[in-house]
Design a protein around this motif. Structure first.
Motif, PDB file in Angstrom:
ATOM      1  N   HIS A  40       0.822  -1.205   0.000  1.00 13.00           N
ATOM      2  CA  HIS A  40       0.000   0.000   0.000  1.00 13.00           C
ATOM      3  C   HIS A  40       0.857   1.257   0.000  1.00 13.00           C
ATOM      4  CE1 HIS A  40      -3.623  -2.313   0.461  1.00 13.00           C
ATOM      5  NE2 HIS A  40      -3.077  -2.959   1.469  1.00 13.00           N
ATOM      6  N   LYS A  41       2.113   1.129   0.450  1.00 13.84           N
ATOM      7  CA  LYS A  41       3.022   2.269   0.488  1.00 13.84           C
ATOM      8  C   LYS A  41       4.062   2.102  -0.617  1.00 13.84           C
ATOM      9  CE  LYS A  41       2.733   3.318   5.370  1.00 13.84           C
ATOM     10  NZ  LYS A  41       3.488   3.587   6.573  1.00 13.84           N
ATOM     11  N   SER A  42       4.526   3.231  -1.150  1.00 11.45           N
ATOM     12  CA  SER A  42       5.588   3.165  -2.143  1.00 11.45           C
ATOM     13  C   SER A  42       6.915   2.917  -1.430  1.00 11.45           C
ATOM     14  CB  SER A  42       5.652   4.459  -2.956  1.00 11.45           C
ATOM     15  OG  SER A  42       5.990   5.524  -2.117  1.00 11.45           O
ATOM     16  N   THR A  43       7.823   2.246  -2.110  1.00 14.74           N
ATOM     17  CA  THR A  43       9.099   1.913  -1.500  1.00 14.74           C
ATOM     18  C   THR A  43      10.212   2.743  -2.107  1.00 14.74           C
ATOM     19  OG1 THR A  43       9.702   0.224  -3.098  1.00 14.74           O
ATOM     20  CG2 THR A  43       8.313  -0.472  -1.263  1.00 14.74           C
ATOM     21  N   SER A  44      11.329   2.708  -1.448  1.00 10.77           N
ATOM     22  CA  SER A  44      12.494   3.410  -1.971  1.00 10.77           C
ATOM     23  C   SER A  44      13.482   2.425  -2.593  1.00 10.77           C
ATOM     24  CB  SER A  44      13.156   4.219  -0.862  1.00 10.77           C
ATOM     25  OG  SER A  44      13.457   3.384   0.229  1.00 10.77           O
ATOM     26  N   ILE A  45      13.037   1.194  -2.826  1.00 10.56           N
ATOM     27  CA  ILE A  45      13.870   0.198  -3.501  1.00 10.56           C
ATOM     28  C   ILE A  45      13.690   0.422  -4.996  1.00 10.56           C
ATOM     29  CG2 ILE A  45      14.306  -2.257  -3.871  1.00 10.56           C
ATOM     30  CD1 ILE A  45      14.784  -1.602  -1.005  1.00 10.56           C
ATOM     31  N   PRO A  46      14.776   0.743  -5.713  1.00 14.14           N
ATOM     32  CA  PRO A  46      14.637   0.997  -7.151  1.00 14.14           C
ATOM     33  C   PRO A  46      14.378  -0.281  -7.940  1.00 14.14           C
ATOM     34  CG  PRO A  46      16.934   1.122  -6.497  1.00 14.14           C
ATOM     35  CD  PRO A  46      16.139   0.934  -5.240  1.00 14.14           C
ATOM     36  N   GLU A  47      13.679  -0.120  -9.032  1.00 13.47           N
ATOM     37  CA  GLU A  47      13.363  -1.228  -9.933  1.00 13.47           C
ATOM     38  C   GLU A  47      14.262  -1.154 -11.159  1.00 13.47           C
ATOM     39  OE1 GLU A  47      10.949  -3.569  -9.298  1.00 13.47           O
ATOM     40  OE2 GLU A  47      10.517  -2.603  -7.378  1.00 13.47           O
ATOM     41  N   LYS A  48      14.266  -2.196 -11.946  1.00 11.16           N
ATOM     42  CA  LYS A  48      15.060  -2.235 -13.176  1.00 11.16           C
ATOM     43  C   LYS A  48      14.647  -1.079 -14.096  1.00 11.16           C
ATOM     44  CE  LYS A  48      16.271  -5.203 -17.024  1.00 11.16           C
ATOM     45  NZ  LYS A  48      16.155  -6.530 -17.628  1.00 11.16           N
ATOM     46  N   GLY A  49      15.639  -0.343 -14.610  1.00 11.78           N
ATOM     47  CA  GLY A  49      15.390   0.778 -15.497  1.00 11.78           C
ATOM     48  C   GLY A  49      15.316   2.125 -14.797  1.00 11.78           C
ATOM     49  N   ASP A  50      15.225   2.129 -13.466  1.00 15.09           N
ATOM     50  CA  ASP A  50      15.184   3.393 -12.715  1.00 15.09           C
ATOM     51  C   ASP A  50      16.538   4.091 -12.778  1.00 15.09           C
ATOM     52  OD1 ASP A  50      12.574   2.978 -11.995  1.00 15.09           O
ATOM     53  OD2 ASP A  50      13.000   2.394  -9.925  1.00 15.09           O
ATOM     54  N   ILE A  51      16.517   5.412 -12.793  1.00 16.92           N
ATOM     55  CA  ILE A  51      17.728   6.225 -12.739  1.00 16.92           C
ATOM     56  C   ILE A  51      17.913   6.668 -11.288  1.00 16.92           C
ATOM     57  CG2 ILE A  51      18.868   8.338 -13.512  1.00 16.92           C
ATOM     58  CD1 ILE A  51      18.560   6.275 -15.734  1.00 16.92           C
ATOM     59  N   ILE A  52      19.077   6.390 -10.739  1.00 19.14           N
ATOM     60  CA  ILE A  52      19.340   6.761  -9.353  1.00 19.14           C
ATOM     61  C   ILE A  52      20.496   7.758  -9.283  1.00 19.14           C
ATOM     62  CG2 ILE A  52      18.478   4.563  -8.471  1.00 19.14           C
ATOM     63  CD1 ILE A  52      22.020   4.979  -7.892  1.00 19.14           C
ATOM     64  N   ILE A  53      20.473   8.550  -8.243  1.00 17.27           N
ATOM     65  CA  ILE A  53      21.570   9.459  -7.943  1.00 17.27           C
ATOM     66  C   ILE A  53      21.993   9.143  -6.514  1.00 17.27           C
ATOM     67  CG2 ILE A  53      22.238  11.858  -7.563  1.00 17.27           C
ATOM     68  CD1 ILE A  53      20.244  12.584  -9.797  1.00 17.27           C
ATOM     69  N   GLY A  54      23.300   8.979  -6.333  1.00 14.69           N
ATOM     70  CA  GLY A  54      23.788   8.621  -5.016  1.00 14.69           C
ATOM     71  C   GLY A  54      25.233   9.005  -4.807  1.00 14.69           C
ATOM     72  N   THR A  55      25.710   8.705  -3.621  1.00 17.50           N
ATOM     73  CA  THR A  55      27.074   9.030  -3.222  1.00 17.50           C
ATOM     74  C   THR A  55      27.908   7.758  -3.210  1.00 17.50           C
ATOM     75  OG1 THR A  55      26.151  10.721  -1.777  1.00 17.50           O
ATOM     76  CG2 THR A  55      28.445  10.134  -1.428  1.00 17.50           C
ATOM     77  N   VAL A  56      29.087   7.821  -3.814  1.00 17.44           N
ATOM     78  CA  VAL A  56      29.987   6.671  -3.808  1.00 17.44           C
ATOM     79  C   VAL A  56      30.490   6.470  -2.382  1.00 17.44           C
ATOM     80  CG1 VAL A  56      32.138   5.712  -4.704  1.00 17.44           C
ATOM     81  CG2 VAL A  56      30.670   7.071  -6.204  1.00 17.44           C
ATOM     82  N   GLU A  57      30.260   5.282  -1.841  1.00 20.38           N
ATOM     83  CA  GLU A  57      30.667   4.963  -0.473  1.00 20.38           C
ATOM     84  C   GLU A  57      31.935   4.123  -0.434  1.00 20.38           C
ATOM     85  OE1 GLU A  57      29.159   6.110   2.382  1.00 20.38           O
ATOM     86  OE2 GLU A  57      27.929   7.307   1.031  1.00 20.38           O
ATOM     87  N   ALA A  58      32.196   3.338  -1.493  1.00 18.36           N
ATOM     88  CA  ALA A  58      33.390   2.497  -1.537  1.00 18.36           C
ATOM     89  C   ALA A  58      33.804   2.282  -2.982  1.00 18.36           C
ATOM     90  CB  ALA A  58      33.126   1.158  -0.868  1.00 18.36           C
ATOM     91  N   VAL A  59      35.114   2.292  -3.198  1.00 22.50           N
ATOM     92  CA  VAL A  59      35.666   1.982  -4.514  1.00 22.50           C
ATOM     93  C   VAL A  59      36.459   0.699  -4.357  1.00 22.50           C
ATOM     94  CG1 VAL A  59      37.167   2.757  -6.378  1.00 22.50           C
ATOM     95  CG2 VAL A  59      35.790   4.421  -5.126  1.00 22.50           C
ATOM     96  N   LEU A  60      35.979  -0.345  -5.015  1.00 23.93           N
ATOM     97  CA  LEU A  60      36.634  -1.645  -4.958  1.00 23.93           C
ATOM     98  C   LEU A  60      37.363  -1.855  -6.277  1.00 23.93           C
ATOM     99  CD1 LEU A  60      33.515  -3.330  -3.429  1.00 23.93           C
ATOM    100  CD2 LEU A  60      35.519  -2.543  -2.192  1.00 23.93           C
ATOM    101  N   GLY A  61      38.078  -2.949  -6.432  1.00 22.54           N
ATOM    102  CA  GLY A  61      38.876  -3.175  -7.631  1.00 22.54           C
ATOM    103  C   GLY A  61      38.141  -2.974  -8.938  1.00 22.54           C
ATOM    104  N   SER A  62      37.010  -3.628  -9.102  1.00 22.37           N
ATOM    105  CA  SER A  62      36.290  -3.546 -10.372  1.00 22.37           C
ATOM    106  C   SER A  62      34.841  -3.114 -10.196  1.00 22.37           C
ATOM    107  CB  SER A  62      36.340  -4.897 -11.080  1.00 22.37           C
ATOM    108  OG  SER A  62      35.724  -5.888 -10.279  1.00 22.37           O
ATOM    109  N   MET A  63      34.525  -2.459  -9.060  1.00 18.93           N
ATOM    110  CA  MET A  63      33.158  -1.975  -8.845  1.00 18.93           C
ATOM    111  C   MET A  63      33.158  -0.854  -7.823  1.00 18.93           C
ATOM    112  SD  MET A  63      31.275  -4.846  -6.466  1.00 18.93           S
ATOM    113  CE  MET A  63      31.562  -6.153  -7.597  1.00 18.93           C
ATOM    114  N   ILE A  64      32.031  -0.134  -7.807  1.00 13.77           N
ATOM    115  CA  ILE A  64      31.814   0.890  -6.796  1.00 13.77           C
ATOM    116  C   ILE A  64      30.520   0.575  -6.053  1.00 13.77           C
ATOM    117  CG2 ILE A  64      33.113   2.732  -7.926  1.00 13.77           C
ATOM    118  CD1 ILE A  64      30.495   3.849  -9.045  1.00 13.77           C
ATOM    119  N   ALA A  65      30.473   0.941  -4.783  1.00 14.37           N
ATOM    120  CA  ALA A  65      29.262   0.811  -3.977  1.00 14.37           C
ATOM    121  C   ALA A  65      28.698   2.214  -3.788  1.00 14.37           C
ATOM    122  CB  ALA A  65      29.563   0.178  -2.632  1.00 14.37           C
TER     123      ALA A  65
END
Length: 182
Positions: free
Chosen positions: A52-77
């Motif tokens: 009944h409530k909308s969530t803040s979990i993004p779905e496939k195709g959504d555009i998100i804006i966020g802050t990089v929290e970790a830089v790993l070898g071949s990915m970012i969180a």
């Protein structure tokens, strides 16, 4: 027949059903991501959870804006701050592979980035940074912490002159990278 479920509740086995709306695949079972009613579509073999409530979990195709929290070898969180220009309160992170991007530093910790969600797998939200409009929206000089300006496909510090390679968005340093809600 709908059943009441809580986030994390098992709603189906992945060998029988795929995760649909408000559900995720943790590698073994399909689990609910919201409080709601589970519905199993036996024809398409998909499990959805209606909330009944909308969530803040993004779905496939959504555009998100966020802050990089970790830089790993071949990915970012990335900590998700906006989903489709809507602010979110939940502390949700996504991961974004960077091994196919031809940049030394795709993004650094505390950079503001724009990503596109490609799906959920094993309880993690996966995103991409490959498209031209995706990438770093705002960053600072990593040497002195001052403002930077774009110089072709790199950034240059306006104070110390340090240059750095980043995957810049076409919206880099634009103040209107968020669409105004109507």
């Amino acid at each position: 027949m709908p059943n009441s479920v809580l986030p994390g509740d098992k709603v189906a086995v992945i060998e029988e059903y795929a995760a649909g709306k408000n559900a995720c695949d943790d590698g073994h079972v399909v689990r609910a991501t919201v409080i709601g009613q589970s519905e199993i579509d036996k024809e398409t073999r998909v499990v959805n959870v209606n909330s009944h409530k909308s969530t803040s979990i993004p779905e496939k195709g959504d555009i998100i804006i966020g802050t990089v929290e970790a830089v790993l070898g071949s990915m970012i969180a990335v900590m998700i701050k906006y989903v489709n220009s809507e602010p979110v309160k939940a502390q949700v992170e996504c991961i974004c592979p960077t091994k196919n991007v031809r940049k030394r530093n795709v993004a650094l910790v505390k950079d503001l980035v724009k990503l596109k969600i490609v799906g959920q797998l094993n309880g993690a939200i996966h995103a991409t940074i490959q498209e031209p409009e995706l990438g770093v929206l705002f960053t600072k000089c990593r040497k002195c912490g001052m403002d930077v300006k774009p110089l072709r496909d790199i950034v240059k510090c306006i104070e110390c002159g340090w240059t750095d390679d980043r995957k810049l968005s076409t919206d880099f340093l634009k103040s209107d990278f968020l669409k105004v809600r109507e």
